[in-house]
Design a protein around this motif. Structure first.
Motif: not given
Length: 223
Positions: A99-119
């Motif tokens: 669930w969105f609120e159960d995923v730590p912010f830092e972990s969510a941000l890492k997904v953005v960094q790898v999956n989008l910024i990395g591309v």
């Protein structure tokens, strides 16, 4: 140029140590291409190089969120290929489910960094070689979650929507460079599908594609 890649088409792959990236490396090697394989998992890269042969590839540790890492890796790749890159396969990606609120912010941000910024970083770094190679291709691993927002992988899904939008825009922009841009939208694969379905069952939540997953589980088609 060292001679390893002379006269051969070449592909630069991120996330190449395992999964789809590794299988892509093996497929293109079998077709006679020179492979640039990059990942954080250097052990996986070492076994890949043994499997396809050191004369057929160049491997290196690469953090896709670090632009300097990309520039260095692309430079080394270009030295092997004489400044060519027939295909960039921007494949590296990670996920966090829950669930969105159960995923730590830092972990969510890492997904953005790898999956989008990395591309985005991969395209910036590779574009000079791609432009120097007639009819080259940027090929990005997106996801079926780019077609509709999927619960319990909301941030992952958002990054893949971003990747899809980037692909569509660049496919128009890069036509002036004779560089093609495309993506692939795979669904959840194998054990990952089973894990997500199990989590949803435990929470009494049914994902949009649960019926498809269950049918394939019954038919044994989740390999």
């Amino acid at each position: 140029m060292s001679g390893k890649a002379r006269g051969r088409q070449s592909i630069f792959i991120t996330g190449a140590a395992s999964g789809m990236g590794r299988e892509t490396a093996k497929l293109f090697h079998a077709k006679g291409w020179f492979v640039g394989a990059y990942d954080l998992n250097t052990d996986g890269l070492a076994t890949l190089a043994q499997e396809i042969g050191n004369d057929n590839c160049i491997t290196g540790r690469l953090d896709v969120t670090n632009k300097a890492d990309f520039d260095s890796a692309v430079s080394a790749f270009g030295e092997e290929t004489g400044g060519r890159m027939d295909m960039l396969h921007s494949n590296a990606g990670i996920g966090e489910s829950g669930w969105f609120e159960d995923v730590p912010f830092e972990s969510a941000l890492k997904v953005v960094q790898v999956n989008l910024i990395g591309v985005i970083a991969s395209v910036y770094a590779a574009l000079p070689l791609l432009k120097a190679t007639p009819n080259s291709l940027v090929f990005i691993t997106s996801s079926s979650s780019a077609t509709y927002g999927m619960p319990r992988i909301a941030v992952y899904s958002a990054t893949k929507h971003g990747v899809k939008g980037l692909t569509e825009a660049l496919s128009v922009e890069f036509a002036r460079h004779n560089v093609r841009v495309a993506d692939v939208l795979p669904g959840l694969i194998g054990a990952e599908r089973r894990r997500v379905l199990q989590e949803c069952a435990e929470e009494r939540h049914v994902p949009p594609d649960a019926g498809v997953i269950r049918r394939r589980l019954r038919l044994g088609r989740l390999s």
